[in-house]
Design a protein around this motif. Sequence first.
Motif, PDB file in Angstrom:
ATOM      1  N   VAL A  81       0.859  -1.182   0.000  1.00 11.38           N
ATOM      2  CA  VAL A  81       0.000   0.000   0.000  1.00 11.38           C
ATOM      3  C   VAL A  81       0.898   1.236   0.000  1.00 11.38           C
ATOM      4  O   VAL A  81       1.908   1.278   0.703  1.00 11.38           O
ATOM      5  N   GLY A  82       0.518   2.209  -0.800  1.00 16.41           N
ATOM      6  CA  GLY A  82       1.236   3.476  -0.838  1.00 16.41           C
ATOM      7  C   GLY A  82       0.297   4.608  -0.484  1.00 16.41           C
ATOM      8  O   GLY A  82      -0.892   4.414  -0.276  1.00 16.41           O
ATOM      9  N   GLY A  83       0.852   5.790  -0.426  1.00 21.52           N
ATOM     10  CA  GLY A  83       0.065   6.989  -0.179  1.00 21.52           C
ATOM     11  C   GLY A  83       0.145   7.901  -1.384  1.00 21.52           C
ATOM     12  O   GLY A  83       1.203   8.020  -2.009  1.00 21.52           O
ATOM     13  N   PHE A  84      -0.962   8.519  -1.735  1.00 18.79           N
ATOM     14  CA  PHE A  84      -0.993   9.460  -2.851  1.00 18.79           C
ATOM     15  C   PHE A  84      -1.291  10.843  -2.303  1.00 18.79           C
ATOM     16  O   PHE A  84      -2.304  11.063  -1.643  1.00 18.79           O
ATOM     17  N   LEU A  85      -0.380  11.778  -2.560  1.00 15.66           N
ATOM     18  CA  LEU A  85      -0.545  13.175  -2.176  1.00 15.66           C
ATOM     19  C   LEU A  85      -1.296  13.865  -3.310  1.00 15.66           C
ATOM     20  O   LEU A  85      -0.747  14.104  -4.376  1.00 15.66           O
ATOM     21  N   ASP A  86      -2.577  14.135  -3.073  1.00 10.17           N
ATOM     22  CA  ASP A  86      -3.420  14.706  -4.125  1.00 10.17           C
ATOM     23  C   ASP A  86      -3.217  16.201  -4.301  1.00 10.17           C
ATOM     24  O   ASP A  86      -3.093  16.683  -5.419  1.00 10.17           O
ATOM     25  N   ASP A  87      -3.251  16.940  -3.223  1.00  6.61           N
ATOM     26  CA  ASP A  87      -3.222  18.399  -3.280  1.00  6.61           C
ATOM     27  C   ASP A  87      -2.256  18.926  -2.227  1.00  6.61           C
ATOM     28  O   ASP A  87      -2.266  18.457  -1.083  1.00  6.61           O
ATOM     29  N   LEU A  88      -1.465  19.905  -2.618  1.00 11.26           N
ATOM     30  CA  LEU A  88      -0.545  20.569  -1.690  1.00 11.26           C
ATOM     31  C   LEU A  88      -0.542  22.047  -2.047  1.00 11.26           C
ATOM     32  O   LEU A  88      -0.291  22.404  -3.206  1.00 11.26           O
ATOM     33  N   PHE A  89      -0.842  22.894  -1.070  1.00  3.94           N
ATOM     34  CA  PHE A  89      -0.882  24.324  -1.346  1.00  3.94           C
ATOM     35  C   PHE A  89      -0.507  25.095  -0.097  1.00  3.94           C
ATOM     36  O   PHE A  89      -0.991  24.809   0.998  1.00  3.94           O
TER      37      PHE A  89
END
Length: 145
Positions: A76-84
């Motif tokens: 399992v991985g993690g997905f960083l969708d939005d960064l602001f």
Amino acid sequence: MDIRAVAEADRAVWAQLYAGYAAFYGVAQTDAMRQTVWGWLMDADHGAEGLVAEVGGVVVGIAHFRSFARPLSASVGGFLDDLFVGPEARGTGAAEALVQGVADVGRKRGWTLIRWITAEDNYRARGLYDRVAEKAKWVTYDIKL
């Protein structure tokens, strides 16, 4: 700088930052769309989660992320969708702290990596990303449905 989970009390500043994120990418976003995403972030049973960067009690940045299955590696991985990070807080280390915050969550959960995408011409962000991560060889494709 404090990195913590987004909370109900963050709604107004989160909405301003998320609207700024959408504007940065030229995405038309409505209040109803933000309400949907906020609902996801506040629903423990939904896959989307959020972190905020806080400086002196003021939220200056946001990150949204989720887990994803990696069948080829049976992990399992993690997905960083939005960064602001808001313009007034750029250069403070908030973006890097948010990326590391997501990575910390992933380590605690046993994820094997954190993955994200960015626009090719997002040079300022890519400067950070090149420092904290390895550029993947994968090319991204979309089918609009």
